[in-house]
Design a protein around this motif. Structure first.
Motif, PDB file in Angstrom:
ATOM      1  N   GLN A 251       0.838  -1.209   0.000  1.00 22.88           N
ATOM      2  CA  GLN A 251       0.000   0.000   0.000  1.00 22.88           C
ATOM      3  C   GLN A 251       0.871   1.257   0.000  1.00 22.88           C
ATOM      4  OE1 GLN A 251      -0.674   1.850   3.368  1.00 22.88           O
ATOM      5  NE2 GLN A 251      -1.331   3.488   1.994  1.00 22.88           N
ATOM      6  N   ILE A 252       1.931   1.249   0.803  1.00 27.28           N
ATOM      7  CA  ILE A 252       2.825   2.406   0.885  1.00 27.28           C
ATOM      8  C   ILE A 252       3.538   2.626  -0.446  1.00 27.28           C
ATOM      9  CG2 ILE A 252       4.956   3.257   1.954  1.00 27.28           C
ATOM     10  CD1 ILE A 252       4.032   1.881   4.555  1.00 27.28           C
ATOM     11  N   LEU A 253       3.991   1.546  -1.076  1.00 33.30           N
ATOM     12  CA  LEU A 253       4.727   1.680  -2.336  1.00 33.30           C
ATOM     13  C   LEU A 253       3.817   2.125  -3.481  1.00 33.30           C
ATOM     14  CD1 LEU A 253       7.093  -1.438  -2.151  1.00 33.30           C
ATOM     15  CD2 LEU A 253       7.563   0.941  -1.516  1.00 33.30           C
ATOM     16  N   VAL A 254       2.596   1.584  -3.532  1.00 35.96           N
ATOM     17  CA  VAL A 254       1.640   2.013  -4.565  1.00 35.96           C
ATOM     18  C   VAL A 254       1.260   3.469  -4.343  1.00 35.96           C
ATOM     19  CG1 VAL A 254      -0.719   1.706  -5.413  1.00 35.96           C
ATOM     20  CG2 VAL A 254       0.747  -0.291  -5.037  1.00 35.96           C
ATOM     21  N   GLU A 255       1.007   3.819  -3.110  1.00 37.60           N
ATOM     22  CA  GLU A 255       0.656   5.199  -2.777  1.00 37.60           C
ATOM     23  C   GLU A 255       1.776   6.156  -3.165  1.00 37.60           C
ATOM     24  OE1 GLU A 255      -1.239   6.841   1.186  1.00 37.60           O
ATOM     25  OE2 GLU A 255       0.913   6.621   1.425  1.00 37.60           O
ATOM     26  N   ASN A 256       3.031   5.743  -2.943  1.00 38.61           N
ATOM     27  CA  ASN A 256       4.180   6.577  -3.295  1.00 38.61           C
ATOM     28  C   ASN A 256       4.251   6.800  -4.802  1.00 38.61           C
ATOM     29  OD1 ASN A 256       6.881   7.765  -2.300  1.00 38.61           O
ATOM     30  ND2 ASN A 256       7.530   6.379  -3.923  1.00 38.61           N
ATOM     31  N   ALA A 257       3.961   5.752  -5.571  1.00 40.18           N
ATOM     32  CA  ALA A 257       3.999   5.868  -7.037  1.00 40.18           C
ATOM     33  C   ALA A 257       2.956   6.854  -7.544  1.00 40.18           C
ATOM     34  CB  ALA A 257       3.785   4.489  -7.665  1.00 40.18           C
ATOM     35  N   SER A 283       6.985  -1.117  -9.387  1.00 42.51           N
ATOM     36  CA  SER A 283       7.726  -0.286 -10.333  1.00 42.51           C
ATOM     37  C   SER A 283       6.772   0.504 -11.219  1.00 42.51           C
ATOM     38  CB  SER A 283       8.650  -1.152 -11.205  1.00 42.51           C
ATOM     39  OG  SER A 283       7.895  -2.062 -11.973  1.00 42.51           O
ATOM     40  N   ASN A 284       7.269   1.624 -11.714  1.00 38.01           N
ATOM     41  CA  ASN A 284       6.489   2.472 -12.630  1.00 38.01           C
ATOM     42  C   ASN A 284       7.437   3.370 -13.400  1.00 38.01           C
ATOM     43  OD1 ASN A 284       6.387   3.855  -9.708  1.00 38.01           O
ATOM     44  ND2 ASN A 284       6.456   5.492 -11.255  1.00 38.01           N
ATOM     45  N   ASP A 320      16.005   4.696 -12.993  1.00 35.59           N
ATOM     46  CA  ASP A 320      16.636   4.741 -14.315  1.00 35.59           C
ATOM     47  C   ASP A 320      15.538   4.769 -15.370  1.00 35.59           C
ATOM     48  OD1 ASP A 320      18.399   4.697 -16.402  1.00 35.59           O
ATOM     49  OD2 ASP A 320      18.824   2.551 -16.265  1.00 35.59           O
ATOM     50  N   GLY A 321      14.851   5.913 -15.458  1.00 36.53           N
ATOM     51  CA  GLY A 321      13.690   5.992 -16.333  1.00 36.53           C
ATOM     52  C   GLY A 321      12.468   5.399 -15.644  1.00 36.53           C
ATOM     53  N   PHE A 322      12.707   4.314 -14.904  1.00 33.78           N
ATOM     54  CA  PHE A 322      11.666   3.701 -14.089  1.00 33.78           C
ATOM     55  C   PHE A 322      12.048   3.834 -12.610  1.00 33.78           C
ATOM     56  CE2 PHE A 322      10.496   1.940 -18.078  1.00 33.78           C
ATOM     57  CZ  PHE A 322       9.166   1.563 -17.974  1.00 33.78           C
ATOM     58  N   PHE A 323      11.040   3.914 -11.778  1.00 38.08           N
ATOM     59  CA  PHE A 323      11.267   3.915 -10.330  1.00 38.08           C
ATOM     60  C   PHE A 323      10.810   2.563  -9.807  1.00 38.08           C
ATOM     61  CE2 PHE A 323      10.190   4.648  -5.896  1.00 38.08           C
ATOM     62  CZ  PHE A 323      11.254   5.433  -5.458  1.00 38.08           C
ATOM     63  N   GLU A 324      11.728   1.830  -9.193  1.00 34.39           N
ATOM     64  CA  GLU A 324      11.409   0.494  -8.704  1.00 34.39           C
ATOM     65  C   GLU A 324      11.922   0.308  -7.284  1.00 34.39           C
ATOM     66  OE1 GLU A 324      11.783  -4.192 -10.087  1.00 34.39           O
ATOM     67  OE2 GLU A 324      13.183  -2.706 -10.897  1.00 34.39           O
ATOM     68  N   VAL A 325      11.085  -0.269  -6.459  1.00 31.07           N
ATOM     69  CA  VAL A 325      11.466  -0.599  -5.089  1.00 31.07           C
ATOM     70  C   VAL A 325      11.345  -2.100  -4.903  1.00 31.07           C
ATOM     71  CG1 VAL A 325      11.018  -0.237  -2.640  1.00 31.07           C
ATOM     72  CG2 VAL A 325      10.627   1.639  -4.259  1.00 31.07           C
ATOM     73  N   LEU A 326      12.468  -2.734  -4.518  1.00 30.73           N
ATOM     74  CA  LEU A 326      12.469  -4.166  -4.236  1.00 30.73           C
ATOM     75  C   LEU A 326      12.499  -4.369  -2.722  1.00 30.73           C
ATOM     76  CD1 LEU A 326      13.545  -4.198  -7.259  1.00 30.73           C
ATOM     77  CD2 LEU A 326      14.644  -6.343  -6.639  1.00 30.73           C
TER      78      LEU A 326
END
Length: 334
Positions: A251-257, A283-284, A320-326
């Motif tokens: 939820q936090i990561l989707v909200e951040n995107a 990622s987005n 790098d063009g995309f923002f991704e959190v693993l």
């Protein structure tokens, strides 16, 4: 925190008592055979007092001085004085008690210093070792208390953060369509109950978290229409059984995107949730909003700290063009 305490603890006294009980059983019989009962008792008592005093000085006076930078030189200067004095007392006391008349030569004095060092060395090592383990235990307890306090503070930030953002969405919906707002409120209440139910939990099952984020996405679709498209990819090797994440991670990561990237119904922003056996990622494509969004970074930083504290694993962030959190998946957590 000091490495060594400046006064003995009750447990130190117990260590000394056990040491001398064992030493008496080993040493005293040989004294009796060589010197008789009376002299043996006197010699053993003198040995106990002298050795215990020497160890007390080393552990509770000398070592604390060595630990202080400004007193280190003084402590080092005390070493030869201590060795000389302890050697003199050892030789003089035993000569008097045992009736020995060995000459006072430098060789005899050095021999006395070495013999006395051997005499109190074992007890000294025992107390120093015990002090070290006591120190490690105190540091571990202090670290645990600090960690629990930090974790409690981090948890306390989640609910207000989630509540604040969704109340803003609810307010906007009320202005547009009260019926949709009512349905949104009902769904939001269910989600908030999830957070409350897991408020004190360090981890939740990955399966429950995926259901939670599906319901959250449902609310987002009411708010933003088709401006954002959500795709959940669960790789074939991923096993959800026995897999855990910190509550509200997705939820936090989707909200951040959504907070930092603009969506458009003609050109929706794709947000991809990928699940594999070891990590979960969101990622987005980076598409900054035309009007910069004020952000303290609380949500993402909070999540990073919680994973670091609870699992000693780091979240990985790529730009790098995309923002991704693993996010690391925790396995076999109890």
């Amino acid at each position: 925190m000091k490495t060594f305490v400046n006064r003995p603890q009750r447990s130190d006294v117990q260590v000394v008592a056990v040491y001398w009980l064992v030493a008496l059983l080993i040493i005293f019989p040989s004294y009796v055979v060589e010197f008789g009962w009376l002299r043996s008792v006197a010699a053993m008592a003198y040995n106990m007092v002298l050795d215990t005093a020497a160890v007390y000085f080393i552990v509770f006076c000398f070592l604390p001085l060595v630990m202080q930078q400004r007193m280190r030189l003084v402590a080092l200067l005390l070493i030869p004085l201590f060795l000389l004095l302890s050697g003199l007392l050892f030789k003089a006391g035993y000569d008097l008690i045992l009736g020995q008349t060995l000459p006072w030569t430098p060789t005899q004095l050095i021999s006395s210093i070495i013999r006395h060092g051997q005499s109190y060395g074992v007890l000294g090592i025992m107390l120093i070792g015990k002090g070290y383990f006591d120190m490690q235990r105190r540091l571990l307890l202090a670290h645990k208390a600090q960690t629990e306090s930090e974790l409690k503070n981090l948890k306390a930030q989640i609910d207000p953060h989630f509540l604040f953002n969704n109340l803003n969405i609810l307010y906007a919906l009320i202005q547009q369509d009260k019926q949709i707002a009512s349905h949104y409120l009902s769904c939001f209440s269910a989600l908030y109950r999830y957070l409350i139910r897991h408020k004190d939990d360090d981890f939740v099952s990955l399966a429950d978290e995926l259901k939670f984020v599906d319901e959250y996405i449902y609310l987002l679709n009411h708010r933003f229409g088709q401006a954002y498209s959500f795709h959940k990819v669960v790789l074939t090797e991923a096993n959800l059984d026995g897999r855990f994440v910190v509550p509200a991670t997705l939820q936090i990561l989707v909200e951040n995107a959504i907070k930092h990237n603009r969506g458009d119904e003609d050109n929706p922003l794709a947000i991809v949730i990928s699940v594999n056996d070891d990590t979960v990622s969101v990622s987005n494509k980076i598409r900054p909003k035309l009007t910069p969004v004020e952000s303290t970074g609380t949500g993402l930083l909070n999540l990073q700290e919680r994973y670091k504290i609870l699992s000693n694993k780091e979240m990985q962030i790529y730009r790098d063009g995309f923002f991704e959190v693993l996010v690391p998946v925790i396995k076999e957590w109890n």
